[in-house]
Every structure is written in structure tokens, then in C-alpha cells.
Scaffold this motif. Structure first.
Motif, PDB file in Angstrom:
ATOM      1  N   PRO A  26      -5.117 -17.006 -27.436  1.00  0.00           N
ATOM      2  CA  PRO A  26      -5.880 -18.153 -26.954  1.00  0.00           C
ATOM      3  C   PRO A  26      -5.954 -19.279 -27.985  1.00  0.00           C
ATOM      4  O   PRO A  26      -6.117 -19.030 -29.183  1.00  0.00           O
ATOM      5  CB  PRO A  26      -7.268 -17.576 -26.664  1.00  0.00           C
ATOM      6  CG  PRO A  26      -7.353 -16.340 -27.494  1.00  0.00           C
ATOM      7  CD  PRO A  26      -5.957 -15.829 -27.679  1.00  0.00           C
ATOM      8  N   ASP A  56      -3.492 -20.347 -23.457  1.00  0.00           N
ATOM      9  CA  ASP A  56      -2.982 -19.117 -24.061  1.00  0.00           C
ATOM     10  C   ASP A  56      -1.534 -19.334 -24.481  1.00  0.00           C
ATOM     11  O   ASP A  56      -0.655 -19.503 -23.637  1.00  0.00           O
ATOM     12  CB  ASP A  56      -3.068 -17.949 -23.087  1.00  0.00           C
ATOM     13  CG  ASP A  56      -4.508 -17.521 -22.846  1.00  0.00           C
ATOM     14  OD1 ASP A  56      -5.363 -17.860 -23.666  1.00  0.00           O
ATOM     15  OD2 ASP A  56      -4.750 -16.844 -21.829  1.00  0.00           O
ATOM     16  N   THR A  73      -4.733 -13.839 -33.327  1.00  0.00           N
ATOM     17  CA  THR A  73      -5.864 -14.409 -32.584  1.00  0.00           C
ATOM     18  C   THR A  73      -7.076 -14.604 -33.492  1.00  0.00           C
ATOM     19  O   THR A  73      -7.752 -15.641 -33.433  1.00  0.00           O
ATOM     20  CB  THR A  73      -6.210 -13.526 -31.370  1.00  0.00           C
ATOM     21  OG1 THR A  73      -5.099 -13.542 -30.470  1.00  0.00           O
ATOM     22  CG2 THR A  73      -7.458 -14.018 -30.650  1.00  0.00           C
TER      23      THR A  73
END
Length: 171
Positions: free
Chosen positions: A9, A14, A63
């Protein structure tokens, strides 16, 4: 060599992250819902000579770094995750590796990067390397600006470059 992919993300959606056994081989801001993602994966497969397999969770470490980055914490991605440079060759690779040395919140012109990379006068080649980088955000090509200090382009999304520069300037 095996290749796998996941999505990470970002404020832009994304993003596609492709990994090899060596490290991340491609990070692309094309969104998971973007209809060009299957084409992009097909293109990457041709270049790698193998089809990346989906691997949910493969981008977990990335992430966390992206979360820190977008929260305003200076992150030197190239120092924290392994990069597989196989999709960048020749001067483009040299230019991108030089760009990794640009500190958070700092900028250099295309010409300055060319000179640091050992090829003064190759500013346009630096621009091409930035445009074709396999490592959006991870290699901070957004920190490379025009000689007059203006941001310039960032693929088809100059507003993303402005967003990233503003994010780093706030710190």
C-alpha cells in the motif's frame, strides 16, 4: 531463480512489488486494480525469463518501510532491503545507484547526477534512467530535479513527484 510478487500500500494505491531470491527486482506504482498490471507482469516475465508467482505477504517488510516513509520518517530503502539490479544495466544502473546517495529532503539536478555518475553532459540519460527505474520510490528518482530547481516529470504523474518532494520537505 524464483520470482514472486505482492502488492504494497502507498498513498497512490497498492503498488506492485516483484522479488527474486536476491531481493526486490521491481517496485512499480501501478495499482493492483490498474488494468495495466497484467501487461506489466507479462513484460516483467519476459525480461526475467520467468513468470513471477503471487506471494501474499512477500512485501511485508517493504510495507513497514513504506509506512514509515509516508509517515515522514527518513528511510534509505537501499540500505534496509536488498535490491536485485538485474533490470537496470549500463549507465542507467550507475545513475540509479548514484541517486541512492541523495539524502532525504535533498535534491540534485539531472546534470549533477550525471557528473557524479562519471558522465558530465549525460543529463538526458539520467532522465531516461529515472523514467525507466525498476525501483519507484525505493531509488529516490523523485529527488532529481531540473537545473532550474523545478520538479519536472515523474512518469505520467508529476503530481506524485511533487507529493514526495513536499513530504520530505516537511521534515
Amino acid at each position: 531463480m524464483t520470482f514472486r510478487y505482492d502488492f504494497a500500500p502507498t498513498p497512490f494505491g497498492d503498488a506492485l512489488a516483484v522479488f527474486s531470491d536476491v531481493g526486490i527486482v521491481r517496485f512499480d506504482l501501478s495499482e493492483s486494480a490498474d488494468p495495466s498490471v497484467p501487461w506489466l507482469l507479462e513484460n516483467i516475465s519476459r525480461r526475467l525469463g520467468a513468470i513471477p508467482e503471487p506471494d501474499p505477504g512477500a512485501a511485508a517488510e517493504l510495507t513497514l518501510l513504506l509506512d514509515d516513509y509516508f509517515d515522514g520518517t527518513p528511510v534509505a530503502f537501499h540500505e534496509q532491503i536488498d535490491l536485485d539490479w538485474r533490470l537496470a544495466e549500463g549507465f542507467s544502473r550507475t545513475a540509479l545507484q548514484t541517486i541512492c546517495s541523495i539524502a532525504w529532503g535533498e535534491t540534485l539536478s539531472y546534470g549533477e547526477v550525471a557528473a557524479l555518475a562519471g558522465h558530465p553532459g549525460a543529463a538526458r540519460a539520467v532522465g531516461t534512467a529515472c523514467r525507466l527505474t525498476p525501483f519507484s520510490i525505493i531509488v529516490p528518482v523523485h529527488r532529481v530535479v531540473r537545473s532550474d530547481g523545478s520538479a519536472g516529470q515523474y512518469g505520467a504523474h508529476p503530481e506524485r513527484k511533487t507529493f514526495l518532494l513536499d513530504l520530505e520537505a516537511r521534515r
